[in-house]
Design a protein around this motif. Structure first.
Motif, PDB file in Angstrom:
ATOM      1  N   SER A 109       0.821  -1.211   0.000  1.00  0.00           N
ATOM      2  CA  SER A 109       0.000   0.000   0.000  1.00  0.00           C
ATOM      3  C   SER A 109       0.852   1.257   0.000  1.00  0.00           C
ATOM      4  O   SER A 109       0.391   2.322  -0.440  1.00  0.00           O
ATOM      5  N   THR A 153       3.483   1.017  -3.894  1.00  0.00           N
ATOM      6  CA  THR A 153       2.837   1.148  -5.196  1.00  0.00           C
ATOM      7  C   THR A 153       2.458   2.604  -5.500  1.00  0.00           C
ATOM      8  O   THR A 153       2.793   3.109  -6.585  1.00  0.00           O
ATOM      9  N   PRO A 154       1.775   3.318  -4.600  1.00  0.00           N
ATOM     10  CA  PRO A 154       1.526   4.733  -4.874  1.00  0.00           C
ATOM     11  C   PRO A 154       2.808   5.548  -4.993  1.00  0.00           C
ATOM     12  O   PRO A 154       2.866   6.511  -5.769  1.00  0.00           O
ATOM     13  N   SER A 193       4.078   5.174  -8.502  1.00  0.00           N
ATOM     14  CA  SER A 193       3.247   5.986  -9.395  1.00  0.00           C
ATOM     15  C   SER A 193       3.575   7.468  -9.249  1.00  0.00           C
ATOM     16  O   SER A 193       3.659   8.204 -10.242  1.00  0.00           O
ATOM     17  N   GLN A 199      -5.443   1.279  -2.432  1.00  0.00           N
ATOM     18  CA  GLN A 199      -4.522   1.801  -3.436  1.00  0.00           C
ATOM     19  C   GLN A 199      -4.993   3.159  -3.960  1.00  0.00           C
ATOM     20  O   GLN A 199      -4.184   4.060  -4.199  1.00  0.00           O
ATOM     21  N   ALA A 200      -6.290   3.298  -4.157  1.00  0.00           N
ATOM     22  CA  ALA A 200      -6.811   4.586  -4.615  1.00  0.00           C
ATOM     23  C   ALA A 200      -6.489   5.679  -3.597  1.00  0.00           C
ATOM     24  O   ALA A 200      -6.028   6.772  -3.956  1.00  0.00           O
ATOM     25  N   HIS A 259      -2.845   6.587  -3.596  1.00  0.00           N
ATOM     26  CA  HIS A 259      -2.456   7.405  -4.743  1.00  0.00           C
ATOM     27  C   HIS A 259      -2.828   8.869  -4.540  1.00  0.00           C
ATOM     28  O   HIS A 259      -2.085   9.761  -4.960  1.00  0.00           O
ATOM     29  N   ALA A 306      -5.745   8.264 -12.158  1.00  0.00           N
ATOM     30  CA  ALA A 306      -5.192   7.082 -11.505  1.00  0.00           C
ATOM     31  C   ALA A 306      -6.196   5.948 -11.583  1.00  0.00           C
ATOM     32  O   ALA A 306      -7.333   6.088 -11.118  1.00  0.00           O
ATOM     33  N   CYS A 314      -6.989   2.404 -10.281  1.00  0.00           N
ATOM     34  CA  CYS A 314      -6.627   1.544  -9.159  1.00  0.00           C
ATOM     35  C   CYS A 314      -7.761   0.551  -8.913  1.00  0.00           C
ATOM     36  O   CYS A 314      -8.371   0.532  -7.830  1.00  0.00           O
ATOM     37  N   ILE A 357      -2.443   0.833 -12.400  1.00  0.00           N
ATOM     38  CA  ILE A 357      -1.720  -0.112 -11.541  1.00  0.00           C
ATOM     39  C   ILE A 357      -2.580  -1.293 -11.105  1.00  0.00           C
ATOM     40  O   ILE A 357      -2.135  -2.136 -10.340  1.00  0.00           O
ATOM     41  N   GLY A 358      -3.817  -1.386 -11.629  1.00  0.00           N
ATOM     42  CA  GLY A 358      -4.742  -2.377 -11.095  1.00  0.00           C
ATOM     43  C   GLY A 358      -4.497  -3.809 -11.518  1.00  0.00           C
ATOM     44  O   GLY A 358      -4.942  -4.733 -10.848  1.00  0.00           O
TER      45      GLY A 358
END
Length: 326
Positions: free
Chosen positions: A106, A109-110, A113, A136-137, A140, A208, A210, A232-233
């Protein structure tokens, strides 16, 4: 102290803030880390989903994340992605620490990005559309806010209540917000969106993606030139969040060419359809950070699948910060 130390989710988040994670990843790439040399991760199909083993070594450390993907967990109120990270001394391979794999994913990954956005997006990019309402959203939104002056966040989700709750969290950060409902995509059909979602995508500086979608989320022609899209999903070659039209129009950057051509459906599917060739990829993250990617007049796309070197860089920093406290 005896036994292997374990860094839980709260510790990982506290020890490595989002802005620090972004900089750590950039520093590693500038220090010579080559994403193309990261070992491929084995993906083992299980009755309940997948088991992913993600090993890497760089500098003073080595490590491996054992991650699971269980699509049915959402109905159980459990995380779709879970896992544990093991960090080792790079020279002796002595175990140093274990840590929460979900928290690490978690965070990193962001951060990856956001690193791409730092080098691809216009300096004043502040209007963000987020597809997805999960961890994840949210990650981000926070990470993008560390590298660009976010002003407005529009969240697009399948569940109106979750989208509204997500927008409320963004509003608490002092951002303008809007919550929109996604239109379900039918397999094999062109992406269709509501008028409100279409307008949000047209106006966005940053997008984004996600989600767990396997089909494109929106028509790629909606994205304006100069906008930056992060997807990134998906980590599977037959699933994608972006359509071939958008990919063909865009300057496309990936974490690593080898990983993208094996796992990124957003790239693999347009190649299989003849929409683009492998030469369409403008570079990987190392190229981007080094200034070897020249963005064209169209949109900019970063496609991530998640790589083991990213986990290692952030896990090592978390361990060093923890060790400094003890």
């Amino acid at each position: 102290m005896s036994g292997l130390p374990y860094l839980d989710a709260d510790a990982v988040a506290r020890l490595v803030p989002a802005a620090r994670a972004v900089q750590l990843l950039e520093d590693a790439l500038r220090a010579g880390l080559d994403p193309e040399e990261t070992p491929r991760r084995p993906v083992v199909e299980l009755p309940a989903g997948q088991l992913l083993l993600m090993p890497a070594a760089f500098g003073r450390y080595a490590g491996v994340k054992a991650a699971t993907v269980a699509p049915g967990n959402a109905a159980r109120g459990l995380p779709r992605i879970q896992g544990t990270y093991l960090l080792y001394d790079g020279e002796t391979l002595t175990p140093l620490a274990a840590m929460d794999g979900i928290a690490l994913t978690s965070l990193r990954t962001p951060a990856v990005s956001a690193l791409a956005v730092r080098h691809l997006a216009a300096p004043g990019a502040g209007d963000l559309v987020v597809f997805g309402t999960g961890p994840q959203a949210w990650g981000h939104v926070l990470a993008f806010g560390e590298v660009r002056p976010l002003r407005r966040v529009t969240v697009v989700g399948r569940d109106p209540a979750r989208a509204e709750a997500f927008a409320a969290r963004c509003a608490a950060l002092g951002l303008e917000t809007a919550a929109l409902t996604a239109r379900p995509q039918e397999p094999g059909s062109p992406a269709r969106v509501t008028d409100e979602v279409a307008e949000a995508v047209r106006e966005a500086d940053l997008i984004a993606c996600c989600t767990t979608a396997r089909e494109p989320l929106f028509p790629g022609g909606l994205v304006r030139d100069g906008a930056t899209v992060v997807a990134i999903g998906s980590h599977e070659p037959d699933a994608r969040e972006l359509d071939g039209d958008l990919v063909a129009r865009s300057t496309v950057v990936v974490e690593a060419r080898t990983a993208a051509l094996a796992e990124a459906g957003d790239v693999v599917i347009p190649i299989s359809h003849g929409t683009i060739t492998t030469h369409h990829l403008a570079g990987d993250l190392a190229d981007l950070v080094a200034g070897r990617v020249a963005a064209g007049a169209g949109p900019r796309v970063f496609k991530g699948t998640g790589m083991a070197w990213e986990d290692l860089v952030v896990a090592a920093a978390a361990y060093e910060a923890w060790h400094g406290e003890t």
